[in-house]
Design a protein around this motif. Structure first.
Motif, PDB file in Angstrom:
ATOM      1  N   GLY A  63      52.610   8.975  19.967  1.00  0.00           N
ATOM      2  CA  GLY A  63      53.605   8.146  19.296  1.00  0.00           C
ATOM      3  C   GLY A  63      55.006   8.409  19.813  1.00  0.00           C
ATOM      4  O   GLY A  63      55.801   7.484  19.993  1.00  0.00           O
ATOM      5  N   PHE A  64      55.328   9.671  20.051  1.00  0.00           N
ATOM      6  CA  PHE A  64      56.639  10.022  20.613  1.00  0.00           C
ATOM      7  C   PHE A  64      56.809   9.385  21.991  1.00  0.00           C
ATOM      8  O   PHE A  64      57.867   8.824  22.299  1.00  0.00           O
ATOM      9  N   PHE A  65      55.770   9.461  22.811  1.00  0.00           N
ATOM     10  CA  PHE A  65      55.812   8.866  24.147  1.00  0.00           C
ATOM     11  C   PHE A  65      56.014   7.354  24.059  1.00  0.00           C
ATOM     12  O   PHE A  65      56.816   6.780  24.800  1.00  0.00           O
ATOM     13  N   VAL A  66      55.301   6.708  23.148  1.00  0.00           N
ATOM     14  CA  VAL A  66      55.409   5.255  23.000  1.00  0.00           C
ATOM     15  C   VAL A  66      56.815   4.862  22.540  1.00  0.00           C
ATOM     16  O   VAL A  66      57.384   3.887  23.028  1.00  0.00           O
ATOM     17  N   ILE A  67      57.388   5.635  21.634  1.00  0.00           N
ATOM     18  CA  ILE A  67      58.738   5.321  21.151  1.00  0.00           C
ATOM     19  C   ILE A  67      59.772   5.527  22.247  1.00  0.00           C
ATOM     20  O   ILE A  67      60.638   4.681  22.473  1.00  0.00           O
ATOM     21  N   VAL A  68      59.699   6.650  22.945  1.00  0.00           N
ATOM     22  CA  VAL A  68      60.736   6.989  23.927  1.00  0.00           C
ATOM     23  C   VAL A  68      60.607   6.177  25.212  1.00  0.00           C
ATOM     24  O   VAL A  68      61.584   5.579  25.676  1.00  0.00           O
ATOM     25  N   PHE A  69      59.421   6.126  25.787  1.00  0.00           N
ATOM     26  CA  PHE A  69      59.291   5.533  27.110  1.00  0.00           C
ATOM     27  C   PHE A  69      58.902   4.060  27.096  1.00  0.00           C
ATOM     28  O   PHE A  69      59.344   3.299  27.954  1.00  0.00           O
ATOM     29  N   LEU A  70      58.067   3.660  26.178  1.00  0.00           N
ATOM     30  CA  LEU A  70      57.659   2.259  26.121  1.00  0.00           C
ATOM     31  C   LEU A  70      58.546   1.426  25.197  1.00  0.00           C
ATOM     32  O   LEU A  70      58.412   0.207  25.153  1.00  0.00           O
ATOM     33  N   ARG A  71      59.408   2.110  24.431  1.00  0.00           N
ATOM     34  CA  ARG A  71      60.359   1.463  23.516  1.00  0.00           C
ATOM     35  C   ARG A  71      59.672   0.566  22.495  1.00  0.00           C
ATOM     36  O   ARG A  71      60.155  -0.499  22.152  1.00  0.00           O
ATOM     37  N   LEU A  72      58.530   1.016  22.007  1.00  0.00           N
ATOM     38  CA  LEU A  72      57.777   0.277  21.001  1.00  0.00           C
ATOM     39  C   LEU A  72      57.712   1.102  19.711  1.00  0.00           C
ATOM     40  O   LEU A  72      56.734   1.772  19.417  1.00  0.00           O
ATOM     41  N   SER A  73      58.778   1.035  18.935  1.00  0.00           N
ATOM     42  CA  SER A  73      58.838   1.814  17.697  1.00  0.00           C
ATOM     43  C   SER A  73      57.791   1.364  16.698  1.00  0.00           C
ATOM     44  O   SER A  73      57.261   2.173  15.944  1.00  0.00           O
ATOM     45  N   ILE A  74      57.494   0.089  16.681  1.00  0.00           N
ATOM     46  CA  ILE A  74      56.548  -0.449  15.709  1.00  0.00           C
ATOM     47  C   ILE A  74      55.128   0.058  15.970  1.00  0.00           C
ATOM     48  O   ILE A  74      54.301   0.092  15.062  1.00  0.00           O
ATOM     49  N   VAL A  75      54.844   0.491  17.175  1.00  0.00           N
ATOM     50  CA  VAL A  75      53.535   1.059  17.510  1.00  0.00           C
ATOM     51  C   VAL A  75      53.585   2.583  17.437  1.00  0.00           C
ATOM     52  O   VAL A  75      52.675   3.227  16.916  1.00  0.00           O
ATOM     53  N   GLY A  76      54.664   3.175  17.940  1.00  0.00           N
ATOM     54  CA  GLY A  76      54.770   4.626  18.017  1.00  0.00           C
ATOM     55  C   GLY A  76      54.927   5.313  16.674  1.00  0.00           C
ATOM     56  O   GLY A  76      54.360   6.386  16.445  1.00  0.00           O
ATOM     57  N   PHE A  77      55.676   4.703  15.770  1.00  0.00           N
ATOM     58  CA  PHE A  77      55.907   5.343  14.477  1.00  0.00           C
ATOM     59  C   PHE A  77      54.625   5.493  13.665  1.00  0.00           C
ATOM     60  O   PHE A  77      54.367   6.582  13.137  1.00  0.00           O
ATOM     61  N   PRO A  78      53.786   4.459  13.538  1.00  0.00           N
ATOM     62  CA  PRO A  78      52.516   4.680  12.819  1.00  0.00           C
ATOM     63  C   PRO A  78      51.612   5.718  13.492  1.00  0.00           C
ATOM     64  O   PRO A  78      50.913   6.460  12.800  1.00  0.00           O
ATOM     65  N   LEU A  79      51.641   5.790  14.812  1.00  0.00           N
ATOM     66  CA  LEU A  79      50.869   6.825  15.501  1.00  0.00           C
ATOM     67  C   LEU A  79      51.360   8.213  15.111  1.00  0.00           C
ATOM     68  O   LEU A  79      50.564   9.129  14.877  1.00  0.00           O
ATOM     69  N   GLN A  80      52.672   8.368  15.035  1.00  0.00           N
ATOM     70  CA  GLN A  80      53.231   9.657  14.653  1.00  0.00           C
ATOM     71  C   GLN A  80      52.927  10.009  13.205  1.00  0.00           C
ATOM     72  O   GLN A  80      52.601  11.153  12.896  1.00  0.00           O
TER      73      GLN A  80
END
Length: 128
Positions: A63-80
């Motif tokens: 989730g951290f990787f998705v938020i930082v590098f892919l800029r997809l907070s809506i996907v990364g935050f639920p993963l985290q």
């Protein structure tokens, strides 16, 4: 404890501002720094790499990787959130028992069905 408090505040603000990427990243970094300062770097690494917590760690860092590098907070935050839940679900019975001792809401939480649900979710078995 200061960094962990700041990370919680940044996570709350990040959610309030519709999953603002910058606030979530700062919350993640302050959470990791606070955990390292609280229990030490070696203990933090061993916590994330424990056999029972590896699944949660993978989801958290994914989730951290998705938020930082892919800029997809809506996907990364639920993963985290899922990763954090997986890492800390064994702590739920302790939180539940502590919350039942609170003055006003404790009497509403002393429910056998709720206790059973907490025990099942934590996958730890009945708590004392």
């Amino acid at each position: 404890m200061g960094f962990l408090t700041v990370s919680l505040l940044l996570f709350i603000l990040g959610v309030m501002f519709f999953l603002d990427r910058a606030l979530l990243v700062m919350g993640n970094l302050s959470f990791l720094i606070g955990l390292c300062l609280l229990i030490g770097v070696k203990s933090t690494l061993s916590f994330f790499l424990k056999k029972g917590k590896i699944k949660g760690s993978i989801f958290f860092f994914l989730g951290f990787f998705v938020i930082v590098f892919l800029r997809l907070s809506i996907v990364g935050f639920p993963l985290q959130i899922y990763g954090l839940f997986q890492m800390f679900k064994s702590f739920l019975p302790f939180l539940y028992d502590s919350a039942t001792k609170l003055p006003f809401i404790g009497r509403y939480l002393r429910n056998p069905q709720l206790k059973k649900m907490v025990d099942e979710v934590s996958a730890k078995g009945p708590s004392v």
